[in-house]
Design a protein around this motif. Sequence first.
Motif, PDB file in Angstrom:
ATOM      1  N   GLY A 146      -2.164 -13.389   9.830  1.00  0.00           N
ATOM      2  CA  GLY A 146      -1.609 -12.051   9.573  1.00  0.00           C
ATOM      3  C   GLY A 146      -1.823 -11.734   8.101  1.00  0.00           C
ATOM      4  O   GLY A 146      -1.399 -12.495   7.229  1.00  0.00           O
ATOM      5  N   ILE A 147      -2.500 -10.628   7.829  1.00  0.00           N
ATOM      6  CA  ILE A 147      -2.861 -10.278   6.456  1.00  0.00           C
ATOM      7  C   ILE A 147      -2.114  -8.994   6.070  1.00  0.00           C
ATOM      8  O   ILE A 147      -2.288  -7.953   6.727  1.00  0.00           O
ATOM      9  CB  ILE A 147      -4.390 -10.026   6.350  1.00  0.00           C
ATOM     10  N   ILE A 148      -1.291  -9.065   5.032  1.00  0.00           N
ATOM     11  CA  ILE A 148      -0.506  -7.895   4.598  1.00  0.00           C
ATOM     12  C   ILE A 148      -0.838  -7.632   3.127  1.00  0.00           C
ATOM     13  O   ILE A 148      -0.670  -8.517   2.285  1.00  0.00           O
ATOM     14  CB  ILE A 148       1.013  -8.145   4.759  1.00  0.00           C
ATOM     15  N   THR A 149      -1.292  -6.420   2.831  1.00  0.00           N
ATOM     16  CA  THR A 149      -1.828  -6.171   1.476  1.00  0.00           C
ATOM     17  C   THR A 149      -1.206  -4.938   0.802  1.00  0.00           C
ATOM     18  O   THR A 149      -0.712  -4.039   1.475  1.00  0.00           O
ATOM     19  CB  THR A 149      -3.358  -5.978   1.558  1.00  0.00           C
ATOM     20  N   PRO A 150      -1.273  -4.883  -0.541  1.00  0.00           N
ATOM     21  CA  PRO A 150      -0.753  -3.740  -1.295  1.00  0.00           C
ATOM     22  C   PRO A 150      -1.850  -2.689  -1.511  1.00  0.00           C
ATOM     23  O   PRO A 150      -2.988  -2.867  -1.079  1.00  0.00           O
ATOM     24  CB  PRO A 150      -0.359  -4.374  -2.621  1.00  0.00           C
ATOM     25  N   TRP A 151      -1.500  -1.640  -2.250  1.00  0.00           N
ATOM     26  CA  TRP A 151      -2.409  -0.505  -2.406  1.00  0.00           C
ATOM     27  C   TRP A 151      -3.235  -0.545  -3.690  1.00  0.00           C
ATOM     28  O   TRP A 151      -4.167   0.221  -3.853  1.00  0.00           O
ATOM     29  CB  TRP A 151      -1.601   0.811  -2.398  1.00  0.00           C
TER      30      TRP A 151
ATOM     31  N   PHE B 290      -4.679  -7.384  10.617  1.00  0.00           N
ATOM     32  CA  PHE B 290      -4.625  -6.872   9.242  1.00  0.00           C
ATOM     33  C   PHE B 290      -3.737  -5.630   9.184  1.00  0.00           C
ATOM     34  O   PHE B 290      -3.955  -4.675   9.915  1.00  0.00           O
ATOM     35  CB  PHE B 290      -6.080  -6.548   8.843  1.00  0.00           C
ATOM     36  N   LYS B 291      -2.719  -5.696   8.284  1.00  0.00           N
ATOM     37  CA  LYS B 291      -1.889  -4.518   8.032  1.00  0.00           C
ATOM     38  C   LYS B 291      -2.025  -4.110   6.565  1.00  0.00           C
ATOM     39  O   LYS B 291      -1.455  -4.738   5.669  1.00  0.00           O
ATOM     40  CB  LYS B 291      -0.406  -4.798   8.318  1.00  0.00           C
ATOM     41  N   PRO B 292      -2.795  -3.064   6.306  1.00  0.00           N
ATOM     42  CA  PRO B 292      -2.959  -2.630   4.916  1.00  0.00           C
ATOM     43  C   PRO B 292      -1.751  -1.811   4.455  1.00  0.00           C
ATOM     44  O   PRO B 292      -0.909  -1.416   5.266  1.00  0.00           O
ATOM     45  CB  PRO B 292      -4.201  -1.747   4.980  1.00  0.00           C
ATOM     46  N   ALA B 293      -1.692  -1.545   3.156  1.00  0.00           N
ATOM     47  CA  ALA B 293      -0.618  -0.700   2.611  1.00  0.00           C
ATOM     48  C   ALA B 293      -0.710   0.703   3.226  1.00  0.00           C
ATOM     49  O   ALA B 293      -1.808   1.213   3.462  1.00  0.00           O
ATOM     50  CB  ALA B 293      -0.750  -0.626   1.099  1.00  0.00           C
ATOM     51  N   GLU B 294       0.443   1.313   3.432  1.00  0.00           N
ATOM     52  CA  GLU B 294       0.488   2.664   4.006  1.00  0.00           C
ATOM     53  C   GLU B 294      -0.252   3.667   3.124  1.00  0.00           C
ATOM     54  O   GLU B 294      -0.731   4.699   3.598  1.00  0.00           O
ATOM     55  CB  GLU B 294       1.940   3.170   4.134  1.00  0.00           C
ATOM     56  N   LEU B 295      -0.329   3.359   1.805  1.00  0.00           N
ATOM     57  CA  LEU B 295      -0.904   4.332   0.869  1.00  0.00           C
ATOM     58  C   LEU B 295      -2.422   4.245   0.762  1.00  0.00           C
ATOM     59  O   LEU B 295      -3.048   5.115   0.154  1.00  0.00           O
ATOM     60  CB  LEU B 295      -0.273   4.132  -0.523  1.00  0.00           C
ATOM     61  N   THR B 296      -3.019   3.207   1.331  1.00  0.00           N
ATOM     62  CA  THR B 296      -4.490   3.067   1.242  1.00  0.00           C
ATOM     63  C   THR B 296      -5.125   2.701   2.586  1.00  0.00           C
ATOM     64  O   THR B 296      -5.909   1.750   2.675  1.00  0.00           O
ATOM     65  CB  THR B 296      -4.866   2.014   0.182  1.00  0.00           C
ATOM     66  N   PRO B 297      -4.829   3.472   3.617  1.00  0.00           N
ATOM     67  CA  PRO B 297      -5.372   3.113   4.942  1.00  0.00           C
ATOM     68  C   PRO B 297      -6.859   3.424   5.101  1.00  0.00           C
ATOM     69  O   PRO B 297      -7.536   2.809   5.914  1.00  0.00           O
ATOM     70  CB  PRO B 297      -4.540   4.001   5.890  1.00  0.00           C
ATOM     71  N   LYS B 298      -7.370   4.360   4.272  1.00  0.00           N
ATOM     72  CA  LYS B 298      -8.771   4.759   4.455  1.00  0.00           C
ATOM     73  C   LYS B 298      -9.708   3.640   4.003  1.00  0.00           C
ATOM     74  O   LYS B 298     -10.676   3.302   4.697  1.00  0.00           O
ATOM     75  CB  LYS B 298      -9.032   6.036   3.649  1.00  0.00           C
TER      76      LYS B 298
END
Length: 503
Positions: free
Chosen positions: A146-151, A174-182
């Motif tokens: 499970g990969i959780i990352t910041p923006w 993979f769950k990226p930061a809500e602020l950088t999904p693109k």
Amino acid sequence: MAKKYQNFINGVWKDASTGKFSENRNPADKDDLIGLFPSSDENDVREAVAAAREAFKKWRLIPAPKRGDVLKVVGDIMLEKKDEIAFEMTREMGKVFAETKGDTQEGIDTAYYAASEGRRLFGYNAPSELKNKMNLSFRIPIGVAGIITPWNFPMAIPTWKIFPALVCGNTVVFKPAELTPKTATTLVEIIDEAMKQVLGNEYIPGVLNLVHGKGRVVGEEFLANPGIDLISFTGSTEVGRRINEVGGKMLKRVSLELGGKNAQIVMNDANIDLALDAVLWGAFGTTGQRCTATSRLILHKDIHDKFIDKLLERVKKLKLGYGNDKGVDVGPCISEAQRNTVHSYVEIGKNEDRATLLTGGEFSAEGNLSKGWFYKPTIFTNVTRNMRIAKEEIFGPVLAVIKCNNLEEAIDILNDTEYGLSSSIFTNNVNDAFTAVRDIQAGITYINGATIGAEAHMPFGGVKGTGNGHREGGWTVYDFYTEWKAVYIDYSGKLQRAQIDNY
Ligand code: NAD
């Protein structure tokens, strides 16, 4: 109508089960709507984990060099699209184009490193205690990562985690930061394209899954779901503690890269202009929103006043603006909330004892800047080590200057923080430099360099409250994504016993 983006689960692009979306806007221009991204929930994570578990059965059997070949192609595609990725990243998170190109290049470097690691996942062999017996050990994949990352490094940080996880034979949710999904979507598209190119008919859906959404919904399911074996997290200390707590109870393997309160020391024999360049870059690059940003400047008393005069002159010349425009030095804060946090720390600083606001301390809203979350580069002088602005991570363009009398005191002040990520000292005295290397408590120390600018093939991470002892980057991260298996091969034809006193 803004474009609607999707999750990627089991090899298929699809909407979140909630059917809901959230907006992604340019922090330099709130009227610029980049797209709508899925607001997923637990059900999407569960589906992705099930797909990743199924895919693991096959992916772990693909030879590591071939898994590495996938990463080689990923690097090639990223290189080809570097400018396009960087332009969109600046639009999404604000830092200037040269920096988003650097962020992308770091991903490319990490891809090529990972590709070569596919042929180098070395094990050890060792002599046996007994005759006609051979001892081997080698790395095996663990399962679902499970990969959780910041923006703030929306390309580099996910690549630091996903690439080694895949090369080692793990599958990924993979769950990226809500602020950088693109940027995250672009990365997943590229990896999937490379998978298809390299594997052809052997393509395995579900090796890499992307679930967009909020940390406290999607991220929490990563912690709770027993199908995720390991979690690699980069982000705030607060969330890191929570992941460690829940992950610990579930006996998950957890890697945490958390906050920093990094300092640059400038001694009285230092090259002042070099040290000035470094602090401007370290404190105000990425608008101070790097985990390695210079947020404290520790100046020797002999050069303090001269240094401050020059620093003030240089800071006033920094140009704020949209990072894709030419000549811009500093972009916006990532969001309105982040800018408010920065401002609240400035208010705290203004009320602290003797601290002096030298410059900045306010929103920047002239002309077009009023459309974004801009904040003026800010410097406090007369700061002492126990003030909150000297202790807490602000994550914005705010620098606290502390005066010191000698090297010993400088290092003592530098170490007087709960964090221990990056550090720097400017000196031309070789003895002082080596003393600093030995005594500074940090995962990274630069001699005559800024606190920012790690290289992809070196260990990256911090001591004390910055993490839990793991490292990203280089060869070190491969320990996190593999287990060791010990194998004993007895070719004596009889039952030989170890752990019995044979002597
Ligand atoms: P954050 O902790 O708010 O979010 C990071 C990620 O965690 C996001 O994807 C978020 O959605 C998710 N998340 C939030 N709550 C969660 C929960 N309860 N369970 C699971 N996941 C959850 O951090 P941020 O604001 O995105 O990033 C800034 C922070 O990251 C700063 O503190 C900075 O120092 C740190 N950072 C550290 C490093 C490093 O390598 N040490 C690098 C970059 C950033």
